[in-house]
Design an enzyme around this catalytic site. Structure first.
Site, PDB file in Angstrom:
ATOM      1  CE  LYS A 277      10.380  39.365  34.141  1.00 47.91           C
ATOM      2  NZ  LYS A 277       9.324  38.996  33.146  1.00 47.91           N
TER       3      LYS A 277
ATOM      4  NE  ARG B 282       8.043  35.431  26.270  1.00 50.65           N
ATOM      5  CZ  ARG B 282       7.949  36.264  25.889  1.00 50.65           C
ATOM      6  NH1 ARG B 282       7.441  36.701  24.802  1.00 50.65           N
ATOM      7  NH2 ARG B 282       8.331  37.328  26.584  1.00 50.65           N
TER       8      ARG B 282
ATOM      9  NE  ARG C  96      11.694  39.898  23.655  1.00 49.56           N
ATOM     10  CZ  ARG C  96      11.742  39.961  24.867  1.00 49.56           C
ATOM     11  NH1 ARG C  96      12.191  40.798  25.632  1.00 49.56           N
ATOM     12  NH2 ARG C  96      11.573  38.605  25.644  1.00 49.56           N
TER      13      ARG C  96
ATOM     14  NE  ARG D 213      12.172  33.488  32.417  1.00 51.52           N
ATOM     15  CZ  ARG D 213      12.422  34.544  31.914  1.00 51.52           C
ATOM     16  NH1 ARG D 213      13.368  34.998  32.143  1.00 51.52           N
ATOM     17  NH2 ARG D 213      11.545  35.215  31.556  1.00 51.52           N
TER      18      ARG D 213
ATOM     19  NE  ARG E 175       8.193  42.815  24.796  1.00 55.91           N
ATOM     20  CZ  ARG E 175       8.629  42.111  25.529  1.00 55.91           C
ATOM     21  NH1 ARG E 175       9.039  42.608  26.632  1.00 55.91           N
ATOM     22  NH2 ARG E 175       8.928  40.995  25.306  1.00 55.91           N
TER      23      ARG E 175
HETATM   24  P1  AP5 Z   1       8.220  44.671  29.777  1.00 55.27           P
HETATM   25  O1  AP5 Z   1       8.747  45.698  31.048  1.00 55.27           O
HETATM   26  O2  AP5 Z   1       9.181  44.648  28.579  1.00 55.27           O
HETATM   27  O3  AP5 Z   1       7.948  43.417  30.426  1.00 55.27           O
HETATM   28  P2  AP5 Z   1       8.913  42.184  30.831  1.00 55.27           P
HETATM   29  O4  AP5 Z   1       8.263  41.634  32.094  1.00 55.27           O
HETATM   30  O5  AP5 Z   1      10.312  42.705  30.970  1.00 55.27           O
HETATM   31  O6  AP5 Z   1       8.725  41.448  29.779  1.00 55.27           O
HETATM   32  P3  AP5 Z   1       9.709  40.123  28.938  1.00 55.27           P
HETATM   33  O7  AP5 Z   1       9.048  39.844  27.831  1.00 55.27           O
HETATM   34  O8  AP5 Z   1      11.115  41.136  28.498  1.00 55.27           O
HETATM   35  O9  AP5 Z   1      10.051  39.260  30.022  1.00 55.27           O
HETATM   36  P4  AP5 Z   1      10.177  37.664  29.650  1.00 55.27           P
HETATM   37  O10 AP5 Z   1      10.619  37.452  31.209  1.00 55.27           O
HETATM   38  O11 AP5 Z   1       9.609  36.880  29.204  1.00 55.27           O
HETATM   39  O12 AP5 Z   1      11.758  38.048  28.993  1.00 55.27           O
HETATM   40  P5  AP5 Z   1      13.193  37.630  29.088  1.00 55.27           P
HETATM   41  O13 AP5 Z   1      13.665  38.894  28.129  1.00 55.27           O
HETATM   42  O14 AP5 Z   1      13.494  37.882  30.377  1.00 55.27           O
HETATM   43  O15 AP5 Z   1       6.637  45.053  29.423  1.00 55.27           O
HETATM   44  C1  AP5 Z   1       6.042  44.776  28.400  1.00 55.27           C
HETATM   45  C2  AP5 Z   1       5.032  45.629  27.460  1.00 55.27           C
HETATM   46  O16 AP5 Z   1       4.100  46.195  28.335  1.00 55.27           O
HETATM   47  C3  AP5 Z   1       5.891  46.755  26.911  1.00 55.27           C
HETATM   48  O17 AP5 Z   1       5.530  47.279  25.849  1.00 55.27           O
HETATM   49  C4  AP5 Z   1       5.962  47.893  28.045  1.00 55.27           C
HETATM   50  O18 AP5 Z   1       5.958  49.220  27.327  1.00 55.27           O
HETATM   51  C5  AP5 Z   1       4.334  47.508  28.646  1.00 55.27           C
HETATM   52  N1  AP5 Z   1       4.289  47.852  29.935  1.00 55.27           N
HETATM   53  C6  AP5 Z   1       5.000  47.712  31.048  1.00 55.27           C
HETATM   54  N2  AP5 Z   1       4.534  47.965  32.203  1.00 55.27           N
HETATM   55  C7  AP5 Z   1       3.366  48.366  31.863  1.00 55.27           C
HETATM   56  C8  AP5 Z   1       2.332  49.018  32.683  1.00 55.27           C
HETATM   57  N3  AP5 Z   1       2.508  49.240  34.058  1.00 55.27           N
HETATM   58  N4  AP5 Z   1       1.249  49.670  32.069  1.00 55.27           N
HETATM   59  C9  AP5 Z   1       1.049  49.473  30.623  1.00 55.27           C
HETATM   60  N5  AP5 Z   1       1.907  48.996  29.849  1.00 55.27           N
HETATM   61  C10 AP5 Z   1       3.241  48.318  30.598  1.00 55.27           C
HETATM   62  O19 AP5 Z   1      13.552  36.210  28.485  1.00 55.27           O
HETATM   63  C11 AP5 Z   1      13.275  35.863  27.330  1.00 55.27           C
HETATM   64  C12 AP5 Z   1      13.680  34.647  27.131  1.00 55.27           C
HETATM   65  O20 AP5 Z   1      15.078  34.208  27.342  1.00 55.27           O
HETATM   66  C13 AP5 Z   1      12.919  33.636  27.985  1.00 55.27           C
HETATM   67  O21 AP5 Z   1      11.621  33.231  27.499  1.00 55.27           O
HETATM   68  C14 AP5 Z   1      13.980  32.156  27.803  1.00 55.27           C
HETATM   69  O22 AP5 Z   1      13.905  31.642  26.792  1.00 55.27           O
HETATM   70  C15 AP5 Z   1      15.244  33.049  28.026  1.00 55.27           C
HETATM   71  N6  AP5 Z   1      15.632  33.380  29.423  1.00 55.27           N
HETATM   72  C16 AP5 Z   1      15.860  34.451  30.257  1.00 55.27           C
HETATM   73  N7  AP5 Z   1      16.279  34.392  31.132  1.00 55.27           N
HETATM   74  C17 AP5 Z   1      16.132  33.140  31.494  1.00 55.27           C
HETATM   75  C18 AP5 Z   1      16.637  32.012  32.728  1.00 55.27           C
HETATM   76  N8  AP5 Z   1      16.952  32.806  33.963  1.00 55.27           N
HETATM   77  N9  AP5 Z   1      16.482  30.655  32.758  1.00 55.27           N
HETATM   78  C19 AP5 Z   1      15.887  30.394  31.431  1.00 55.27           C
HETATM   79  N10 AP5 Z   1      15.714  30.884  30.158  1.00 55.27           N
HETATM   80  C20 AP5 Z   1      15.960  32.229  30.518  1.00 55.27           C
END
Ligand code: AP5
Length: 215
Positions: free
Chosen positions: A13, A171, A160, A88, A127
């Site tokens: 994402k 997660r 992370r 979410r 990552r």
């Molecule tokens: P990446 O692009 O970083 O993936 P992502 O989907 O953004 O992953 P996140 O871990 O950031 O998502 P998340 O939803 O768990 O975390 P968030 O920060 O929102 O890609 C991942 C890896 O794959 C990278 O190494 C990249 O290079 C590689 N990659 C990407 N695309 C690729 C491809 N096509 N081919 C090969 N490699 C690829 O949330 C963190 C925490 O915050 C949550 O767990 C929760 O506790 C809290 N939080 C955030 N938002 C909320 C909410 N709305 N409500 C409640 N809690 C929340």
């Protein structure tokens, strides 16, 4: 253009949101980044959120709703946005619906990126983030010198805390239980775009742009 980027943790994402934000000239709003910035600044919200994030659980809906209301009322998001990581839960989707209705905005595009859990576990375990320029990389693509491909800094990569194996599993469990049902909420409320997140980054972007008729 008002875009929601939807999908499991690690599906790509953030990677796609950053690319689309540059191409479409609209801000990328990541609720994860907002919470991590609050945690780094040690604000009251940040300290509470950090423990929840480190365990791979969800920050309460009312807290997230407050953040999103404030963000979307900002002038900078008026001409469009890419929302990454929100909503979410169904309750968050209802909060977002209300905020957008109040703003008179109801043309949403939801980009759903999909990949299976096994691939996601591998990606997240590998990552790393550069602490200088915040570029996200996959460990296996780093050269032997451990140099950031974006800013050239050496040995500046961190993992992370929520990318530890047990937390990744939690997660994913939380995603399947609380977040996956959000997709059906949008069936009649947004233009849905489905993309295969297992393809290389550039192909995923192309697929999105094609479906948006922007290629
Ligand atoms: P990446 O692009 O970083 O993936 P992502 O989907 O953004 O992953 P996140 O871990 O950031 O998502 P998340 O939803 O768990 O975390 P968030 O920060 O929102 O890609 C991942 C890896 O794959 C990278 O190494 C990249 O290079 C590689 N990659 C990407 N695309 C690729 C491809 N096509 N081919 C090969 N490699 C690829 O949330 C963190 C925490 O915050 C949550 O767990 C929760 O506790 C809290 N939080 C955030 N938002 C909320 C909410 N709305 N409500 C409640 N809690 C929340």
């Amino acid at each position: 253009m008002k875009i929601l980027i939807f999908g499991a943790p690690g599906v790509g994402k953030g990677t796609q949101a950053k690319i689309l934000s540059k191409k479409l000239h609209i801000p990328h709003i990541s609720t994860g980044d907002i919470l991590r910035a609050a945690a780094n600044s040690k604000t009251e919200l940040g300290l509470k959120a950090k423990a929840i994030m480190d365990a791979g659980e969800l920050v309460p809906d009312d807290v997230m709703g407050g953040i999103i209301k404030e963000t979307l009322n900002d002038e900078k998001t008026r001409s469009g946005f890419i929302l990454d990581g929100f909503p979410r839960t169904i309750e968050q989707a209802e909060i977002l619906n209300k905020v957008l209705n109040e703003l008179g905005e109801n043309h949403l595009i939801l980009i759903s990126i999909a990949a299976d859990d096994e691939l996601i576990i591998n990606r997240l375990s590998e990552r790393r983030e550069c602490t200088v320029c915040h570029t996200i990389v996959n460990l296996i693509f780093l050269n032997d010198e451990n140099v950031c491909p974006n800013c050239g800094s050496k040995d500046t990569f961190i993992k992370r805390k929520d990318d530890d194996a047990d937390v990744i599993k939690n997660r994913l469990k939380v995603f399947h239980r609380n977040t996956a049902p959000v997709l059906s909420f949008y069936e009649d409320k947004a233009k849905l775009i489905n993309v295969d997140g297992t393809k290389p980054v550039e192909q995923v972007t192309d697929d999105i742009l094609n479906q948006l008729n922007l290629n």
